[in-house]
Design an enzyme around this catalytic site. Structure first.
Site, PDB file in Angstrom:
ATOM      1  N   TYR A 155       0.672  -1.308  -0.084  1.00 23.49           N
ATOM      2  CA  TYR A 155       0.100  -0.552  -0.036  1.00 23.49           C
ATOM      3  C   TYR A 155       0.585   1.601  -0.333  1.00 23.49           C
ATOM      4  CZ  TYR A 155      -3.462  -3.147   1.246  1.00 23.49           C
ATOM      5  OH  TYR A 155      -4.684  -3.988   1.459  1.00 23.49           O
ATOM      6  N   SER A 321     -12.860  -3.019   0.751  1.00 23.30           N
ATOM      7  CA  SER A 321     -14.235  -2.319  -0.278  1.00 23.30           C
ATOM      8  C   SER A 321     -15.112  -2.822  -0.018  1.00 23.30           C
ATOM      9  CB  SER A 321     -13.719  -2.875  -1.950  1.00 23.30           C
ATOM     10  OG  SER A 321     -12.068  -1.830  -1.872  1.00 23.30           O
ATOM     11  N   PRO A 322     -15.964  -1.733   1.101  1.00 24.40           N
ATOM     12  CA  PRO A 322     -17.063  -2.312   1.287  1.00 24.40           C
ATOM     13  C   PRO A 322     -18.328  -1.145   0.221  1.00 24.40           C
ATOM     14  CG  PRO A 322     -16.272  -1.436   3.069  1.00 24.40           C
ATOM     15  CD  PRO A 322     -15.331  -2.320   2.601  1.00 24.40           C
ATOM     16  N   GLY A 326     -17.428  -2.778  -8.461  1.00 24.19           N
ATOM     17  CA  GLY A 326     -16.659  -3.918  -8.944  1.00 24.19           C
ATOM     18  C   GLY A 326     -14.939  -3.490  -8.524  1.00 24.19           C
ATOM     19  N   VAL A 331     -17.711   4.158  -6.260  1.00 25.58           N
ATOM     20  CA  VAL A 331     -18.760   3.732  -4.629  1.00 25.58           C
ATOM     21  C   VAL A 331     -19.743   4.007  -5.010  1.00 25.58           C
ATOM     22  CG1 VAL A 331     -19.361   5.193  -2.412  1.00 25.58           C
ATOM     23  CG2 VAL A 331     -16.958   5.448  -3.284  1.00 25.58           C
ATOM     24  N   PHE A 332     -20.283   2.772  -4.719  1.00 30.41           N
ATOM     25  CA  PHE A 332     -22.477   2.918  -5.593  1.00 30.41           C
ATOM     26  C   PHE A 332     -22.754   3.542  -4.494  1.00 30.41           C
ATOM     27  CE2 PHE A 332     -21.519  -1.039  -2.110  1.00 30.41           C
ATOM     28  CZ  PHE A 332     -21.747  -0.246  -1.465  1.00 30.41           C
TER      29      PHE A 332
HETATM   30  N1  LIG Z   1      -6.997  -8.128   1.006  1.00 30.02           N
HETATM   31  C1  LIG Z   1      -6.788  -7.084  -0.236  1.00 30.02           C
HETATM   32  O1  LIG Z   1      -6.833  -7.910  -1.306  1.00 30.02           O
HETATM   33  C2  LIG Z   1      -7.065  -5.788  -0.344  1.00 30.02           C
HETATM   34  C3  LIG Z   1      -8.030  -5.140  -1.537  1.00 30.02           C
HETATM   35  C4  LIG Z   1      -8.297  -4.203  -1.616  1.00 30.02           C
HETATM   36  C5  LIG Z   1      -8.032  -3.367  -0.021  1.00 30.02           C
HETATM   37  N2  LIG Z   1      -8.125  -4.009   0.946  1.00 30.02           N
HETATM   38  C6  LIG Z   1      -8.260  -3.246   2.457  1.00 30.02           C
HETATM   39  O2  LIG Z   1      -9.893  -2.937   2.466  1.00 30.02           O
HETATM   40  C7  LIG Z   1      -9.802  -1.621   2.961  1.00 30.02           C
HETATM   41  C8  LIG Z   1     -10.681  -0.854   2.225  1.00 30.02           C
HETATM   42  O3  LIG Z   1     -10.568  -0.963   0.469  1.00 30.02           O
HETATM   43  P1  LIG Z   1     -11.200   0.192  -0.106  1.00 30.02           P
HETATM   44  O4  LIG Z   1     -11.042   1.577   0.378  1.00 30.02           O
HETATM   45  O5  LIG Z   1     -11.184   0.180  -1.136  1.00 30.02           O
HETATM   46  O6  LIG Z   1     -12.806   0.611   0.520  1.00 30.02           O
HETATM   47  P2  LIG Z   1     -14.665   1.660   0.619  1.00 30.02           P
HETATM   48  O7  LIG Z   1     -14.432   2.102   1.935  1.00 30.02           O
HETATM   49  O8  LIG Z   1     -14.988   0.572  -0.356  1.00 30.02           O
HETATM   50  O9  LIG Z   1     -13.700   2.772  -0.108  1.00 30.02           O
HETATM   51  C9  LIG Z   1     -12.795   4.150   0.942  1.00 30.02           C
HETATM   52  C10 LIG Z   1     -13.105   5.395  -0.632  1.00 30.02           C
HETATM   53  O10 LIG Z   1     -13.800   5.163  -1.101  1.00 30.02           O
HETATM   54  C11 LIG Z   1     -14.275   6.482  -0.734  1.00 30.02           C
HETATM   55  N3  LIG Z   1     -15.942   6.977  -0.255  1.00 30.02           N
HETATM   56  C12 LIG Z   1     -16.825   7.286  -1.346  1.00 30.02           C
HETATM   57  N4  LIG Z   1     -17.752   8.183  -1.023  1.00 30.02           N
HETATM   58  C13 LIG Z   1     -17.768   7.623   0.332  1.00 30.02           C
HETATM   59  C14 LIG Z   1     -18.724   6.056   1.163  1.00 30.02           C
HETATM   60  N5  LIG Z   1     -20.220   7.597   1.357  1.00 30.02           N
HETATM   61  N6  LIG Z   1     -18.739   5.644   1.704  1.00 30.02           N
HETATM   62  C15 LIG Z   1     -17.263   5.451   2.279  1.00 30.02           C
HETATM   63  N7  LIG Z   1     -16.253   5.849   1.333  1.00 30.02           N
HETATM   64  C16 LIG Z   1     -16.565   6.322   0.533  1.00 30.02           C
HETATM   65  C17 LIG Z   1     -13.589   6.782   0.045  1.00 30.02           C
HETATM   66  O11 LIG Z   1     -13.160   8.617   0.067  1.00 30.02           O
HETATM   67  P3  LIG Z   1     -13.013   9.153   1.794  1.00 30.02           P
HETATM   68  O12 LIG Z   1     -10.608   9.124   1.855  1.00 30.02           O
HETATM   69  O13 LIG Z   1     -12.670  10.409   1.191  1.00 30.02           O
HETATM   70  O14 LIG Z   1     -14.074   8.791   2.209  1.00 30.02           O
HETATM   71  C18 LIG Z   1     -12.382   6.470  -0.309  1.00 30.02           C
HETATM   72  O15 LIG Z   1     -11.441   7.127  -1.372  1.00 30.02           O
HETATM   73  C19 LIG Z   1      -8.028  -0.634   1.955  1.00 30.02           C
HETATM   74  O16 LIG Z   1      -7.937   0.169   2.943  1.00 30.02           O
HETATM   75  C20 LIG Z   1      -7.830  -1.699   2.338  1.00 30.02           C
HETATM   76  O17 LIG Z   1      -6.908  -2.072   4.131  1.00 30.02           O
HETATM   77  C21 LIG Z   1      -7.401  -4.983   0.576  1.00 30.02           C
END
Ligand SMILES: NC(=O)c1ccc[n+]([C@@H]2O[C@H](COP(=O)([O-])OP(=O)(O)OC[C@H]3O[C@@H](n4cnc5c(N)ncnc54)[C@H](OP(=O)(O)O)[C@@H]3O)[C@@H](O)[C@H]2O)c1
Length: 412
Positions: A155, A321-322, A326, A331-332
């Site tokens: 990361y 990625s909750p 995709g 973000v959905f």
């Molecule tokens: N094991 C694996 O292969 C793998 C792969 C990917 C990720 N991960 C882990 O999973 C974590 C989460 O993944 P992710 O960052 O893709 O997840 P996410 O929580 O689905 O997405 C967060 C992103 O969405 C934005 N966002 C915009 N509107 C939102 C809303 N209403 N609610 C929530 N978020 C919103 C956030 O912006 P803001 O920052 O401006 O709020 C941020 O850029 C990562 O940090 C990592 O630790 C693991």
């Protein structure tokens, strides 16, 4: 409790820009400072050579086809790892097991005695945050009851960059360190996956140095390496545990059979599996609801029934990625163009339960009896406060299925 601000702004960004943010790579357009919340962030040099190409990667089939991608970022050369002698007693602290924290629900991680929060703070996107912003995010996480912090060596654009930013910004005291759970991942290298003993040992040493800590509470193997030799993983895990460097072990993005293969040699319990899961990306859940329906796309098993396997074997699932559609597709929540019905129901239930639509989307994952942890990737303390209450409501069965159908999944 509105969906307008964040989500809409977010989804208007091109996928490529989102992808750059995800991995902490700045664009030339941003001149070193991202447009959003730039006041909170440090100026950093533009890294032209490190443009992420994930946006061009199609999740399926062949998620990692021969496109250049983030995994081609520079990693340090391997050098022999230094670990303690086999049999040394792990100097693990136990503070975490008895911590009485804020109200967010906690449960044991897999078969361990480690009490973990329903939400995990994912640190994948923090590379360009300032120290102050990282401290604010960390502090907010603790305020809402989160005690688990998720890292990976990849990361941040450069190897261990997000871990380094976290370690440098927080400089945790021994007692602060003892009151949280830090997990990291290894096994992804530029252009290939590597579960060799040397690489695992090396990666953990570098993670510990970057995080400024003596041990990881949990180490996950990031993505399955088909060239894995389970005996090598077993040796690496045993040495890391004996040296007190890693407390518990798990995997990420693994199928049940891949876990069983590891278990042919690995004696350390595998207590967690981190998988992609959201209401808008739910093949792991949707398959089981449409099993054996010929001709229905949803009835294709894409992960070997990882949810049932995890429940049977008491492995904790963690949903990454909750809020993404995709593979980092935006973000959905608030995307009424692509998810009109889902957003209508999220808003309806947000007023019924008195929480934000994002918190309802969280609650959809947390409602599953598998006790799935939700790995939140937000970098905004405010948004974290908005989402976290989703951990402490229980959606009714009817509402849970209503959301499921609203996201486009089928109940035969
Ligand atoms: N094991 C694996 O292969 C793998 C792969 C990917 C990720 N991960 C882990 O999973 C974590 C989460 O993944 P992710 O960052 O893709 O997840 P996410 O929580 O689905 O997405 C967060 C992103 O969405 C934005 N966002 C915009 N509107 C939102 C809303 N209403 N609610 C929530 N978020 C919103 C956030 O912006 P803001 O920052 O401006 O709020 C941020 O850029 C990562 O940090 C990592 O630790 C693991």
């Amino acid at each position: 409790m509105s969906v307008q601000s964040g989500p809409r702004n977010q989804i208007k960004k091109p996928a490529r820009q989102q992808c750059r943010r995800a991995f902490g790579v700045l664009t030339t357009m941003s001149a070193g400072v991202p447009r959003s919340r730039s006041r909170d962030r440090q100026k950093k040099p533009v890294k032209n050579a490190q443009i992420c190409r994930f946006a061009a990667v199609i999740p399926s089939p062949g998620m990692f086809r021969a496109e250049p991608c983030c995994y081609s970022l520079p990693f340090p050369q391997e050098t022999p790892a230094i670990v303690g002698p086999a049999g040394a007693r792990p100097p693990f602290r136990n503070d975490i097991d008895s911590v009485s924290g804020p109200p967010m629900q906690r449960f044991n991680l897999g078969t361990t005695d480690l009490a973990v929060s329903s939400a995990v703070l994912g640190l994948m996107r923090i590379a360009d945050l300032s120290d102050a912003a990282i401290r604010q995010l960390f502090s907010k996480a603790q305020d809402v009851g989160i005690n688990v912090f998720d890292h990976a060596d990849i990361y941040g654009g450069e190897a261990h960059e997000c871990e380094r930013r976290f370690g440098a910004a927080l400089r945790l005291t021994a007692s602060e360190r003892g009151s949280i759970v830090i997990q990291s991942k290894c096994g992804i290298r530029p252009g290939f996956f590597d579960f060799s003993e040397d690489h695992i040992l090396q990666a953990v040493d570098r993670s510990l140095a970057a995080l400024k800590t003596d041990y990881l509470d949990l180490l996950l193997l990031h993505r399955p390496d088909t060239l894995v030799e389970p005996e090598e993983v077993a040796r690496a895990f045993d040495r890391l545990h004996a040296a007190g460097k890693v407390r518990h072990f798990g995997v990420s993005n693994h199928t049940p059979r891949q876990i069983d293969l590891l278990k042919t040699a690995v004696d350390q319990p595998l207590v967690a599996n981190q998988i992609q899961l959201s209401i808008a990306h739910a093949p792991s859940v949707a398959f089981g609801l449409a099993a054996n329906m010929a001709g229905l796309e949803q009835s294709i098993d894409r992960d070997g029934e990882v949810i049932a396997y995890s429940r049977i074997n008491r492995m904790t699932l963690q949903a990454w990625s909750p809020f993404q559609q995709g593979f980092f597709g935006g973000v959905f929540v608030g995307d009424e163009k692509n998810f009109p019905e889902l957003n209508r129901v999220l808003i309806e239930l947000s007023s019924k339960y008195g929480l934000s639509p994002s918190a309802i989307a969280y609650a959809w994952i947390a409602r599953h009896p598998a006790k799935i942890q939700v790995v939140l990737g937000t970098t905004s303390a405010e948004r974290l406060g908005d989402i976290a209450p989703g951990a402490d409501i229980t959606l009714s069965r009817e509402d849970w299925y209503h959301l499921f159908r609203a996201a486009g999944h089928v109940l035969p």
